[in-house]
Design a protein around this motif. Structure first.
Motif, PDB file in Angstrom:
ATOM      1  N   LYS A   5      47.992  15.688 104.253  1.00  0.00           N
ATOM      2  CA  LYS A   5      46.834  14.587 104.012  1.00  0.00           C
ATOM      3  C   LYS A   5      46.010  15.292 103.096  1.00  0.00           C
ATOM      4  O   LYS A   5      45.278  15.751 104.065  1.00  0.00           O
ATOM      5  CB  LYS A   5      46.827  14.007 105.725  1.00  0.00           C
ATOM      6  N   GLY A   6      45.975  14.817 101.987  1.00  0.00           N
ATOM      7  CA  GLY A   6      44.768  15.884 101.563  1.00  0.00           C
ATOM      8  C   GLY A   6      43.539  15.039 101.074  1.00  0.00           C
ATOM      9  O   GLY A   6      42.804  16.072 100.476  1.00  0.00           O
ATOM     10  N   GLN A   7      44.087  14.214 100.886  1.00  0.00           N
ATOM     11  CA  GLN A   7      42.053  12.697 100.253  1.00  0.00           C
ATOM     12  C   GLN A   7      41.903  12.501 101.776  1.00  0.00           C
ATOM     13  O   GLN A   7      42.011  11.985 102.403  1.00  0.00           O
ATOM     14  CB  GLN A   7      43.340  12.379  99.191  1.00  0.00           C
ATOM     15  N   THR A   8      40.196  12.226 101.145  1.00  0.00           N
ATOM     16  CA  THR A   8      39.771  11.349 101.942  1.00  0.00           C
ATOM     17  C   THR A   8      38.795  10.373 101.355  1.00  0.00           C
ATOM     18  O   THR A   8      38.412  10.564 100.251  1.00  0.00           O
ATOM     19  CB  THR A   8      38.764  11.737 102.615  1.00  0.00           C
ATOM     20  N   GLY A   9      37.970   9.820 101.723  1.00  0.00           N
ATOM     21  CA  GLY A   9      37.303   9.006 101.434  1.00  0.00           C
ATOM     22  C   GLY A   9      37.805   7.824 100.481  1.00  0.00           C
ATOM     23  O   GLY A   9      38.998   7.026 101.033  1.00  0.00           O
ATOM     24  N   LEU A  10      37.242   7.459  99.385  1.00  0.00           N
ATOM     25  CA  LEU A  10      37.723   6.563  98.245  1.00  0.00           C
ATOM     26  C   LEU A  10      38.700   7.488  97.308  1.00  0.00           C
ATOM     27  O   LEU A  10      39.654   6.077  96.982  1.00  0.00           O
ATOM     28  CB  LEU A  10      36.813   6.456  97.130  1.00  0.00           C
ATOM     29  N   LYS A  11      39.506   8.404  97.215  1.00  0.00           N
ATOM     30  CA  LYS A  11      40.180   8.663  96.735  1.00  0.00           C
ATOM     31  C   LYS A  11      41.648   8.497  97.951  1.00  0.00           C
ATOM     32  O   LYS A  11      42.566   7.731  97.018  1.00  0.00           O
ATOM     33  CB  LYS A  11      39.911  10.237  96.488  1.00  0.00           C
ATOM     34  N   ARG A  12      41.319   8.751  99.279  1.00  0.00           N
ATOM     35  CA  ARG A  12      42.582   7.897 100.236  1.00  0.00           C
ATOM     36  C   ARG A  12      42.663   7.119  99.877  1.00  0.00           C
ATOM     37  O   ARG A  12      44.063   6.570  99.830  1.00  0.00           O
ATOM     38  CB  ARG A  12      42.088   8.381 101.391  1.00  0.00           C
ATOM     39  N   ILE A  13      41.368   5.792  99.578  1.00  0.00           N
ATOM     40  CA  ILE A  13      41.531   4.455  99.284  1.00  0.00           C
ATOM     41  C   ILE A  13      42.641   4.534  98.402  1.00  0.00           C
ATOM     42  O   ILE A  13      43.380   3.502  98.088  1.00  0.00           O
ATOM     43  CB  ILE A  13      40.687   4.407  99.733  1.00  0.00           C
ATOM     44  N   PHE A  14      42.318   4.929  97.619  1.00  0.00           N
ATOM     45  CA  PHE A  14      42.574   5.302  96.015  1.00  0.00           C
ATOM     46  C   PHE A  14      44.241   4.983  95.839  1.00  0.00           C
ATOM     47  O   PHE A  14      44.871   4.546  95.104  1.00  0.00           O
ATOM     48  CB  PHE A  14      42.072   5.037  95.093  1.00  0.00           C
ATOM     49  N   ASN A  15      44.976   5.994  96.580  1.00  0.00           N
ATOM     50  CA  ASN A  15      45.852   6.869  96.088  1.00  0.00           C
ATOM     51  C   ASN A  15      47.032   6.352  97.664  1.00  0.00           C
ATOM     52  O   ASN A  15      48.238   5.724  96.577  1.00  0.00           O
ATOM     53  CB  ASN A  15      46.041   8.793  96.905  1.00  0.00           C
ATOM     54  N   ALA A  16      46.503   5.243  98.541  1.00  0.00           N
ATOM     55  CA  ALA A  16      46.894   4.845  98.750  1.00  0.00           C
ATOM     56  C   ALA A  16      47.754   3.663  98.523  1.00  0.00           C
ATOM     57  O   ALA A  16      48.815   2.562  98.711  1.00  0.00           O
ATOM     58  CB  ALA A  16      45.871   4.312 100.978  1.00  0.00           C
ATOM     59  N   SER A  17      47.068   2.860  97.883  1.00  0.00           N
ATOM     60  CA  SER A  17      46.833   1.815  96.816  1.00  0.00           C
ATOM     61  C   SER A  17      47.758   1.942  96.308  1.00  0.00           C
ATOM     62  O   SER A  17      48.253   0.340  96.386  1.00  0.00           O
ATOM     63  CB  SER A  17      45.605   0.972  96.593  1.00  0.00           C
ATOM     64  N   GLY A  18      48.051   2.780  96.036  1.00  0.00           N
ATOM     65  CA  GLY A  18      49.318   2.777  94.182  1.00  0.00           C
ATOM     66  C   GLY A  18      50.643   3.363  95.083  1.00  0.00           C
ATOM     67  O   GLY A  18      51.373   2.924  94.629  1.00  0.00           O
ATOM     68  N   TYR A  19      50.435   3.494  96.451  1.00  0.00           N
ATOM     69  CA  TYR A  19      51.819   4.129  97.452  1.00  0.00           C
ATOM     70  C   TYR A  19      51.786   2.509  97.861  1.00  0.00           C
ATOM     71  O   TYR A  19      53.221   2.191  97.117  1.00  0.00           O
ATOM     72  CB  TYR A  19      51.014   4.748  98.598  1.00  0.00           C
ATOM     73  N   SER A  20      51.135   1.859  98.122  1.00  0.00           N
ATOM     74  CA  SER A  20      51.405   0.262  98.779  1.00  0.00           C
ATOM     75  C   SER A  20      52.004  -0.149  97.489  1.00  0.00           C
ATOM     76  O   SER A  20      53.239  -1.109  96.852  1.00  0.00           O
ATOM     77  CB  SER A  20      50.231  -0.285  99.267  1.00  0.00           C
ATOM     78  N   LEU A  21      51.587  -0.158  95.888  1.00  0.00           N
ATOM     79  CA  LEU A  21      51.840  -1.004  95.016  1.00  0.00           C
ATOM     80  C   LEU A  21      53.434  -0.494  94.097  1.00  0.00           C
ATOM     81  O   LEU A  21      54.364  -1.351  94.522  1.00  0.00           O
ATOM     82  CB  LEU A  21      50.966  -1.331  93.763  1.00  0.00           C
TER      83      LEU A  21
END
Length: 121
Positions: A5-21
C-alpha cells in the motif's frame, strides 16, 4: 500497514480505478458467465426505464441486475484464488467454489423474484 500500500490520495484513486478496469477486462475476456450476465443487463436495464413503474421500483429492477454482476465478479475472484493456490481437487476448494456458485444462483433468483413481484404484483 501493508508494504504493498504505497500510494495515498488521488494517486491511490487513479491506481485503484486502473485495477478495477483491468478486473472488468479480465472478467469480460475470461468469464463466459460474466459476458452472459452483461448481455442480460444490457436487455433488462433499458427495459426497466421503458416500463411504467415508480422510481423506487425502477431502482430495484436495475439494482438487482447490477448485484448479479457484482456477485459474478466476486465468484470469479474466489475461483481464481482457489485455482492459484492449487488445481488439486480438495473438499474445501470444492466447497468454496460451490458456495460462490450458490451466491450467483441466489442473485439470479433475486432478479427473477424482484422483476416478477414488480411486474405481476
Amino acid at each position: 500497514m501493508s508494504p504493498f500500500k504505497g500510494q495515498t490520495g488521488l494517486k491511490r484513486i487513479f491506481n485503484a480505478s486502473g485495477y478495477s478496469l483491468a478486473g472488468l477486462r479480465a472478467a469480460f475476456s475470461g468469464e463466459a458467465a460474466f459476458r452472459q450476465l452483461l448481455l442480460i443487463n444490457l436487455l433488462l436495464i433499458p427495459l426497466a426505464f421503458y416500463l411504467d413503474v415508480s422510481r423506487v421500483e425502477r431502482a430495484l429492477l436495475v439494482a438487482v441486475c447490477l448485484l448479479a454482476l457484482i456477485v459474478e465478479l466476486l465468484n470469479s475472484a474466489v475461483e481464481a484464488a482457489i485455482d492459484r493456490i492449487s488445481l488439486e481437487l480438495h473438499p474445501l476448494s470444492k466447497n468454496a467454489k460451490d458456495m460462490g456458485s450458490a451466491a450467483q444462483f441466489t442473485a439470479l433468483g433475486l432478479i427473477a423474484a424482484v422483476w416478477a413481484i414488480i411486474l405481476l404484483g
